[in-house]
Design a protein around this motif. Sequence first.
Motif, PDB file in Angstrom:
ATOM      1  N   THR A  50     -13.343 -12.693 -52.148  1.00 40.64           N
ATOM      2  CA  THR A  50     -12.070 -12.414 -52.813  1.00 40.64           C
ATOM      3  C   THR A  50     -11.286 -13.694 -53.101  1.00 40.64           C
ATOM      4  O   THR A  50     -10.189 -13.906 -52.571  1.00 40.64           O
ATOM      5  N   THR A  62     -16.082  -6.374 -66.000  1.00 40.25           N
ATOM      6  CA  THR A  62     -14.786  -6.345 -65.344  1.00 40.25           C
ATOM      7  C   THR A  62     -14.928  -6.521 -63.829  1.00 40.25           C
ATOM      8  O   THR A  62     -15.989  -6.253 -63.259  1.00 40.25           O
ATOM      9  N   LYS A  64     -12.924  -5.813 -59.928  1.00 41.57           N
ATOM     10  CA  LYS A  64     -11.884  -5.111 -59.174  1.00 41.57           C
ATOM     11  C   LYS A  64     -11.968  -5.565 -57.727  1.00 41.57           C
ATOM     12  O   LYS A  64     -13.036  -5.587 -57.129  1.00 41.57           O
ATOM     13  N   CYS A  65     -10.791  -5.937 -57.189  1.00 40.88           N
ATOM     14  CA  CYS A  65     -10.714  -6.353 -55.790  1.00 40.88           C
ATOM     15  C   CYS A  65     -10.321  -5.145 -54.945  1.00 40.88           C
ATOM     16  O   CYS A  65      -9.242  -4.576 -55.129  1.00 40.88           O
ATOM     17  N   TYR A  66     -11.209  -4.755 -54.028  1.00 39.05           N
ATOM     18  CA  TYR A  66     -10.964  -3.584 -53.188  1.00 39.05           C
ATOM     19  C   TYR A  66     -10.276  -3.995 -51.881  1.00 39.05           C
ATOM     20  O   TYR A  66     -10.741  -3.722 -50.787  1.00 39.05           O
ATOM     21  N   GLY A  92      -5.850  -5.746 -55.054  1.00 37.09           N
ATOM     22  CA  GLY A  92      -5.988  -4.721 -56.083  1.00 37.09           C
ATOM     23  C   GLY A  92      -6.142  -5.205 -57.506  1.00 37.09           C
ATOM     24  O   GLY A  92      -6.038  -4.419 -58.452  1.00 37.09           O
ATOM     25  N   LYS A 148      -7.405  -6.009 -61.113  1.00 35.64           N
ATOM     26  CA  LYS A 148      -8.419  -5.468 -62.017  1.00 35.64           C
ATOM     27  C   LYS A 148      -8.372  -6.322 -63.277  1.00 35.64           C
ATOM     28  O   LYS A 148      -7.290  -6.624 -63.783  1.00 35.64           O
TER      29      LYS A 148
END
Length: 375
Positions: free
Chosen positions: A40, A58, A60-62, A66, A68
């Motif tokens: 991250t 694309t 997305k950071c989980y 968050g 996107k």
Amino acid sequence: MLDRDALKESLTLDDIKKIMAELGSASPKEGKDGQVIFQTVCHGGNSHKLYYYEHDRTFKCYTDCGIKGNIFDIVIAAKESQGFEMTFVESLKYVAKFCGKENLKTSSKYTKNNLSNDMAWLSKFNKKPINTKLKVYDEKILRTFLPYPHESWIEEGISYNTQKLFEIGYYMREDKITIPQRDINGQLVGIRGRAMRSEDLENGRKYMPLIINNVEYTVLTGMYLYGLNITAPAIKKYKRAIIYEAEKSVQKDFTIYGEESCATAVGGGNVSKWHVQQLVDLGVEEVVLAFDRERADILETDDEKAIKKKEKANFQNQKKLRMAAEKFAPYCRAYVLYDVKGLIELKEAPIDRGREVLEELMKDKILIESRSAGD
């Protein structure tokens, strides 16, 4: 002008991996559904929770970050987490130059409508005043969880009473320890879950915002410091704060020091301008960054490549800690804990080995001063 769409579409998975490596992400992992999972770097974290979906290019950071977006969004976020401001146009040039695709210019047939659409898209990158008002969630959701402290955390050094105070619970449906996130005023601004299932752990989903009935209980970590609803009085009283990466470290600190605990956590390895402002507003005169140990021991070996790799990683970690502390340096004394004696293991927090080790590390804390413009 570079054609952003053509540039994005031209990037291969290998290009993406090279860019991410350049931004500081370690070798990616593969998700169970074929996604590529990076570290991250978007918010300075170290966990593999930044997913890349090749079919539509694309990310997305989980985590509570968050984010996107596409590779340009990630480059901007990663650079900002490292202390550098980057515009969208600069991110285009960065990607194009790094991948050798600087010839992808906008077509001369570019229409007025194309330009209008692009300007609207670009406008989201204009600098705007930061809205520090976090979303507040309904307290009733906490009734979903069993209000019981977790035995494994007690074994790790977080007392029963501390877990009760921080409202640690258990979400049976997903087999997760629940960690409510409250702002300094005690409002519920998010809920994180600590996974217990091996499947979640193996896929890098150890800590995630909970999603219940299609509501994602996320909190923007860049706008939020964990634990201030409980520790702010001590921070004000003693005019100091110790900043950890994670919630458990705050709870361990409170277990040891009780109402004298001045602990808080940034929810990762990144310090934002808002974090600085929040603590300055509380009157801090001293902050200590007590982040997890990232320095790798360089053992005796003939493998020069391995030695250089570890030396580079250690240098980058020192640089990251310094940059984080420098954000506080203009306002107060700023220190970092950097374990050079091998008192804690890789990935451990300075509090993980208890009071004695933490206080030994505190004796060797390093003062970080603001660099002058010429440095």
